[in-house]
Design a protein around this motif. Structure first.
Motif, PDB file in Angstrom:
ATOM      1  N   ALA A  95       0.820  -1.218   0.000  1.00  0.00           N
ATOM      2  CA  ALA A  95       0.000   0.000   0.000  1.00  0.00           C
ATOM      3  C   ALA A  95       0.851   1.265   0.000  1.00  0.00           C
ATOM      4  O   ALA A  95       0.315   2.363  -0.086  1.00  0.00           O
ATOM      5  CB  ALA A  95      -0.918  -0.004   1.209  1.00  0.00           C
ATOM      6  N   SER A  96       2.170   1.109   0.110  1.00  0.00           N
ATOM      7  CA  SER A  96       3.022   2.304   0.133  1.00  0.00           C
ATOM      8  C   SER A  96       4.092   2.213  -0.957  1.00  0.00           C
ATOM      9  O   SER A  96       4.429   1.124  -1.437  1.00  0.00           O
ATOM     10  CB  SER A  96       3.676   2.471   1.508  1.00  0.00           C
ATOM     11  OG  SER A  96       4.484   1.352   1.799  1.00  0.00           O
ATOM     12  N   ALA A  97       4.593   3.354  -1.317  1.00  0.00           N
ATOM     13  CA  ALA A  97       5.628   3.442  -2.348  1.00  0.00           C
ATOM     14  C   ALA A  97       6.943   2.865  -1.828  1.00  0.00           C
ATOM     15  O   ALA A  97       7.166   2.790  -0.617  1.00  0.00           O
ATOM     16  CB  ALA A  97       5.823   4.900  -2.748  1.00  0.00           C
ATOM     17  N   LEU A  98       7.796   2.474  -2.744  1.00  0.00           N
ATOM     18  CA  LEU A  98       9.130   1.991  -2.396  1.00  0.00           C
ATOM     19  C   LEU A  98      10.123   3.113  -2.670  1.00  0.00           C
ATOM     20  O   LEU A  98      10.238   3.583  -3.804  1.00  0.00           O
ATOM     21  CB  LEU A  98       9.495   0.748  -3.216  1.00  0.00           C
ATOM     22  CG  LEU A  98      10.891   0.166  -2.984  1.00  0.00           C
ATOM     23  CD1 LEU A  98      11.071  -0.287  -1.530  1.00  0.00           C
ATOM     24  CD2 LEU A  98      11.151  -0.978  -3.954  1.00  0.00           C
ATOM     25  N   ASN A  99      10.794   3.576  -1.616  1.00  0.00           N
ATOM     26  CA  ASN A  99      11.756   4.668  -1.742  1.00  0.00           C
ATOM     27  C   ASN A  99      13.192   4.130  -1.769  1.00  0.00           C
ATOM     28  O   ASN A  99      13.482   3.093  -1.178  1.00  0.00           O
ATOM     29  CB  ASN A  99      11.620   5.656  -0.580  1.00  0.00           C
ATOM     30  CG  ASN A  99      10.326   6.424  -0.631  1.00  0.00           C
ATOM     31  OD1 ASN A  99       9.813   6.727  -1.706  1.00  0.00           O
ATOM     32  ND2 ASN A  99       9.766   6.740   0.523  1.00  0.00           N
ATOM     33  N   GLY A 100      14.049   4.871  -2.425  1.00  0.00           N
ATOM     34  CA  GLY A 100      15.466   4.551  -2.470  1.00  0.00           C
ATOM     35  C   GLY A 100      16.252   5.821  -2.722  1.00  0.00           C
ATOM     36  O   GLY A 100      15.682   6.860  -3.067  1.00  0.00           O
ATOM     37  N   SER A 101      17.546   5.746  -2.538  1.00  0.00           N
ATOM     38  CA  SER A 101      18.400   6.900  -2.836  1.00  0.00           C
ATOM     39  C   SER A 101      19.810   6.417  -3.139  1.00  0.00           C
ATOM     40  O   SER A 101      20.177   5.287  -2.827  1.00  0.00           O
ATOM     41  CB  SER A 101      18.421   7.900  -1.676  1.00  0.00           C
ATOM     42  OG  SER A 101      19.030   7.320  -0.540  1.00  0.00           O
ATOM     43  N   THR A 102      20.570   7.285  -3.742  1.00  0.00           N
ATOM     44  CA  THR A 102      21.972   7.020  -4.038  1.00  0.00           C
ATOM     45  C   THR A 102      22.708   8.350  -4.070  1.00  0.00           C
ATOM     46  O   THR A 102      22.082   9.413  -4.043  1.00  0.00           O
ATOM     47  CB  THR A 102      22.141   6.273  -5.381  1.00  0.00           C
ATOM     48  OG1 THR A 102      23.494   5.832  -5.506  1.00  0.00           O
ATOM     49  CG2 THR A 102      21.794   7.164  -6.567  1.00  0.00           C
ATOM     50  N   THR A 103      24.021   8.281  -4.113  1.00  0.00           N
ATOM     51  CA  THR A 103      24.817   9.496  -4.229  1.00  0.00           C
ATOM     52  C   THR A 103      25.760   9.384  -5.419  1.00  0.00           C
ATOM     53  O   THR A 103      26.160   8.284  -5.815  1.00  0.00           O
ATOM     54  CB  THR A 103      25.647   9.778  -2.962  1.00  0.00           C
ATOM     55  OG1 THR A 103      26.531   8.693  -2.728  1.00  0.00           O
ATOM     56  CG2 THR A 103      24.749  10.010  -1.756  1.00  0.00           C
ATOM     57  N   VAL A 104      26.074  10.531  -5.978  1.00  0.00           N
ATOM     58  CA  VAL A 104      27.125  10.665  -6.982  1.00  0.00           C
ATOM     59  C   VAL A 104      28.052  11.769  -6.496  1.00  0.00           C
ATOM     60  O   VAL A 104      27.666  12.591  -5.662  1.00  0.00           O
ATOM     61  CB  VAL A 104      26.568  10.980  -8.392  1.00  0.00           C
ATOM     62  CG1 VAL A 104      25.764   9.817  -8.938  1.00  0.00           C
ATOM     63  CG2 VAL A 104      25.737  12.249  -8.394  1.00  0.00           C
ATOM     64  N   THR A 105      29.254  11.762  -6.994  1.00  0.00           N
ATOM     65  CA  THR A 105      30.224  12.773  -6.580  1.00  0.00           C
ATOM     66  C   THR A 105      30.453  13.752  -7.718  1.00  0.00           C
ATOM     67  O   THR A 105      30.767  13.347  -8.843  1.00  0.00           O
ATOM     68  CB  THR A 105      31.559  12.110  -6.191  1.00  0.00           C
ATOM     69  OG1 THR A 105      31.312  11.180  -5.134  1.00  0.00           O
ATOM     70  CG2 THR A 105      32.568  13.146  -5.729  1.00  0.00           C
ATOM     71  N   LEU A 106      30.280  15.031  -7.416  1.00  0.00           N
ATOM     72  CA  LEU A 106      30.531  16.101  -8.371  1.00  0.00           C
ATOM     73  C   LEU A 106      31.784  16.834  -7.927  1.00  0.00           C
ATOM     74  O   LEU A 106      31.861  17.305  -6.794  1.00  0.00           O
ATOM     75  CB  LEU A 106      29.348  17.070  -8.421  1.00  0.00           C
ATOM     76  CG  LEU A 106      29.528  18.286  -9.326  1.00  0.00           C
ATOM     77  CD1 LEU A 106      29.583  17.861 -10.791  1.00  0.00           C
ATOM     78  CD2 LEU A 106      28.407  19.288  -9.103  1.00  0.00           C
ATOM     79  N   THR A 107      32.756  16.912  -8.812  1.00  0.00           N
ATOM     80  CA  THR A 107      34.004  17.615  -8.522  1.00  0.00           C
ATOM     81  C   THR A 107      34.114  18.779  -9.503  1.00  0.00           C
ATOM     82  O   THR A 107      34.159  18.560 -10.714  1.00  0.00           O
ATOM     83  CB  THR A 107      35.217  16.672  -8.669  1.00  0.00           C
ATOM     84  OG1 THR A 107      35.009  15.537  -7.832  1.00  0.00           O
ATOM     85  CG2 THR A 107      36.499  17.371  -8.271  1.00  0.00           C
ATOM     86  N   CYS A 108      34.119  19.999  -8.965  1.00  0.00           N
ATOM     87  CA  CYS A 108      34.194  21.208  -9.795  1.00  0.00           C
ATOM     88  C   CYS A 108      35.265  22.143  -9.251  1.00  0.00           C
ATOM     89  O   CYS A 108      35.533  22.165  -8.046  1.00  0.00           O
ATOM     90  CB  CYS A 108      32.872  21.975  -9.788  1.00  0.00           C
ATOM     91  SG  CYS A 108      31.531  21.197 -10.701  1.00  0.00           S
ATOM     92  N   THR A 109      35.810  22.949 -10.140  1.00  0.00           N
ATOM     93  CA  THR A 109      36.686  24.029  -9.727  1.00  0.00           C
ATOM     94  C   THR A 109      35.902  24.938  -8.789  1.00  0.00           C
ATOM     95  O   THR A 109      34.731  25.236  -9.055  1.00  0.00           O
ATOM     96  CB  THR A 109      37.143  24.839 -10.961  1.00  0.00           C
ATOM     97  OG1 THR A 109      37.687  23.943 -11.925  1.00  0.00           O
ATOM     98  CG2 THR A 109      38.164  25.891 -10.584  1.00  0.00           C
ATOM     99  N   LEU A 110      36.525  25.354  -7.686  1.00  0.00           N
ATOM    100  CA  LEU A 110      35.846  26.244  -6.740  1.00  0.00           C
ATOM    101  C   LEU A 110      35.316  27.483  -7.455  1.00  0.00           C
ATOM    102  O   LEU A 110      35.986  28.042  -8.318  1.00  0.00           O
ATOM    103  CB  LEU A 110      36.795  26.670  -5.624  1.00  0.00           C
ATOM    104  CG  LEU A 110      37.179  25.576  -4.628  1.00  0.00           C
ATOM    105  CD1 LEU A 110      38.192  26.116  -3.629  1.00  0.00           C
ATOM    106  CD2 LEU A 110      35.964  25.058  -3.902  1.00  0.00           C
ATOM    107  N   GLY A 111      34.121  27.883  -7.089  1.00  0.00           N
ATOM    108  CA  GLY A 111      33.525  29.077  -7.663  1.00  0.00           C
ATOM    109  C   GLY A 111      32.819  28.853  -8.987  1.00  0.00           C
ATOM    110  O   GLY A 111      32.351  29.796  -9.602  1.00  0.00           O
ATOM    111  N   THR A 112      32.721  27.606  -9.431  1.00  0.00           N
ATOM    112  CA  THR A 112      32.070  27.310 -10.709  1.00  0.00           C
ATOM    113  C   THR A 112      30.576  27.086 -10.504  1.00  0.00           C
ATOM    114  O   THR A 112      30.185  26.157  -9.800  1.00  0.00           O
ATOM    115  CB  THR A 112      32.681  26.038 -11.346  1.00  0.00           C
ATOM    116  OG1 THR A 112      34.074  26.243 -11.539  1.00  0.00           O
ATOM    117  CG2 THR A 112      32.021  25.713 -12.674  1.00  0.00           C
ATOM    118  N   PRO A 113      29.725  27.910 -11.109  1.00  0.00           N
ATOM    119  CA  PRO A 113      28.290  27.647 -11.023  1.00  0.00           C
ATOM    120  C   PRO A 113      27.941  26.424 -11.893  1.00  0.00           C
ATOM    121  O   PRO A 113      28.559  26.213 -12.938  1.00  0.00           O
ATOM    122  CB  PRO A 113      27.641  28.912 -11.568  1.00  0.00           C
ATOM    123  CG  PRO A 113      28.710  29.678 -12.240  1.00  0.00           C
ATOM    124  CD  PRO A 113      30.036  29.134 -11.809  1.00  0.00           C
TER     125      PRO A 113
END
Length: 170
Positions: free
Chosen positions: A62-80
């Protein structure tokens, strides 16, 4: 005995008396300048691949199945940057309802930018992307992707999968 001239006798006498005047050495000279050193730092972003594994889905639940994951973002400091997720490869998928596939069968699921699962994650910048428009505050950022399979989806048994492209605009 050799014959000496009056000049050579005076020189010999002065030499014997130590009265020759030394000629000073030429003054030392210096020159100075400067070295200009430069570098430029490029705006760069890299993102890792991730896997969101929902586990076993019970279509009678009767309820949804939730999940999550992570990815790593590496950027030069100050980069939008803006991170978008496409609709995936499942037949009939949209960014609002993606489709896991098993043969000709599909199982709908959603991806969100927030833990409360209210902000859809799509690929339209400024609308449904994850935006850090001011700037990257750290060199490496952990990005969480939240997923949900809605409750009571009528699907046959099988192993379902999909592939969603992650795009980083910076």
């Amino acid at each position: 005995m050799p014959c000496r001239t009056p000049a050579s006798r005076r020189f010999a006498a002065a030499l014997a008396a130590g009265s020759l005047i030394a000629v000073p050495a030429a003054d030392a000279a210096t020159a100075s300048g400067s070295l200009t050193v430069t570098a430029s730092v490029a705006s760069v972003c890299l993102i890792s691949n991730g896997t969101l594994a929902f586990g076993s889905y019970d279509p009678t639940a009767a309820s949804a199945l939730n999940g999550s994951t992570t990815v790593t973002l590496t950027c030069t400091l100050g980069t939008p940057y803006q991170i978008g997720l496409d609709a995936g490869t499942g037949a009939g998928a949209t960014v609002a309802l993606r489709r896991l596939s098993s043969g000709g069968n599909t199982l709908g699921y959603r991806l969100f930018r927030d833990a409360s699962r209210t902000l859809n994650w799509g690929n339209t910048p400024g609308t449904d992307t994850l935006d850090a428009t001011s700037s990257a505050s750290a060199l490496t950022n952990t990005i969480t992707i939240y997923g949900q399979i809605p409750a009571s989806a009528a699907v046959p048994t099988g192993s379902y999968s999909d592939s969603v492209a992650i795009t980083v605009n910076y």
